[in-house]
Design an enzyme around this catalytic site. Structure first.
Site, PDB file in Angstrom:
ATOM      1  CE  LYS A  18      -3.816  -2.469   1.888  1.00 30.09           C
ATOM      2  NZ  LYS A  18      -4.260  -3.276   2.966  1.00 30.09           N
ATOM      3  CD  GLN A  68      -3.686  -5.135   5.881  1.00 32.60           C
ATOM      4  OE1 GLN A  68      -3.517  -4.129   5.219  1.00 32.60           O
ATOM      5  NE2 GLN A  68      -4.281  -6.223   5.381  1.00 32.60           N
ATOM      6  CG  ASP A  83     -10.332  -1.661   3.814  1.00 32.53           C
ATOM      7  OD1 ASP A  83      -9.950  -1.860   2.643  1.00 32.53           O
ATOM      8  OD2 ASP A  83      -9.677  -1.995   4.819  1.00 32.53           O
TER       9      ASP A  83
END
Ligand code: NAD
Length: 283
Positions: free
Chosen positions: A52, A96, A119
């Site tokens: 990322k 995460q 997300d």
């Protein structure tokens, strides 16, 4: 032999567009910024977070990384999320997954401001997806929709079978295919006659997490096959859920692993971050 759906190529195209938008925003004085929180040192998560960062660097997106120890408490994590929610220079926040066992994943996802939830896991964003009125889509299903669009694969009126019903992939994927006017069936671990159902699919999407799960006898001649799985085979080689060698002889189009859905997932996170920055600045 099936045509390969080249996720790397589509991802490069999508990231190119996102980079252009980052540039335009910079000219307006907005530095697009993504904050990534990593708790503990799960090796796969560490690799994902590093990727990322690379993507952000490539697109000139500011990347802020918060590597917290395994022993982080719920309170400490929620405090950090609160701080980032209130930081106007941060446009996207991502925590995460998976989190260490002692942390409540749902509570954490609910704490991220829906407008910064790149997300798209917050219940508010999930609800918006259900209703077909959304700003963000979860990155993997969104990436698959982008690939279908790029290759002019029209889902309207097609039979689509999604194998897997996770909140991250299977369920939102099925919903997006429904929005695209496909007739959708979701299969899962309790499904009976799975092979037979899969064989009715014009578009078959496998998100199971088992190497060689989808075999040629489960695939209709000419079907489009999308392989979401990321597995290691007995030789430790990266592979998907689909037995590529044999299925690619039957399908009309197929995504490889690696080089299919994976790069698209990464690209869509960048797009969501740009969207978040635009929305937060009324653009
Ligand atoms: P998950 O474990 O949460 O869900 C797996 C799903 O598969 C479950 O809904 C389960 O019902 C179904 N399943 C399990 N065994 C089955 C069986 N025998 N028959 C039918 N269905 C069965 O996993 P997930 O997070 O949805 O991820 C699925 C796979 O996709 C994993 O390999 C994951 O690593 C991969 N993944 C890839 C990307 C990417 O960017 N390429 C992104 C997310 C996940």
């Amino acid at each position: 032999m099936a045509q390969i759906i080249d996720g790397k190529m589509v991802a490069a195209f999508v990231k190119g567009n996102a980079a252009d938008e980052v540039k335009v925003l910079k000219e307006k004085g907005i530095d697009v910024c993504l904050a990534v929180i990593l708790v503990g040192n799960d090796p796969a998560s560490t690799v994902y977070v590093a990727n990322k960062r690379k993507d952000c660097d490539q697109l000139n997106i500011v990347s802020k990384e918060y590597a917290l120890p395994e022993t982080t408490t719920m309170e400490e994590l929620l405090n950090l999320i609160d701080e980032l929610n209130n930081d106007k220079d941060v446009h996207g926040i991502l925590c995460q997954l998976p989190l260490p066992r002692h942390l409540d994943e749902n509570k954490v996802l609910n704490a991220i401001s829906p407008v910064k939830d790149v997300d798209a896991f917050h219940p508010e964003n999930v609800g918006r997806i259900m209703m077909g009125k959304y700003d963000f889509l979860p990155c993997t299903p969104a990436g698959i929709m982008e690939m279908l669009k790029y290759y002019n694969i029209d889902a309207q009126g097609k039979n689509c079978v999604v194998i897997g019903r996770s909140n991250i992939v299977g369920k939102p994927m099925a919903m997006l295919m429904l929005h695209a006017n496909a007739t959708v069936t979701i299969c899962h671990s309790k499904t009976k006659n799975l092979a037979h159902i899969c064989k009715t699919a014009d578009i078959l999407i496998a998100a199971v997490g088992r190497a060689d799960f989808v075999t040629a006898d489960m695939v209709k001649e000419g079907a489009v096959v999308i392989d979401v799985g990321i597995n290691r085979n007995e030789n430790g080689k990266l592979c998907g859920d689909v037995k590529f060698e044999e299925v690619s002889k039957i399908a009309s189009m197929i995504t490889p692993v690696p080089g299919g859905v994976g790069p698209m997932t990464r690209a869509m996170l960048m797009c969501n971050t740009v969207t978040a920055a635009k929305k937060q600045n009324g653009i």
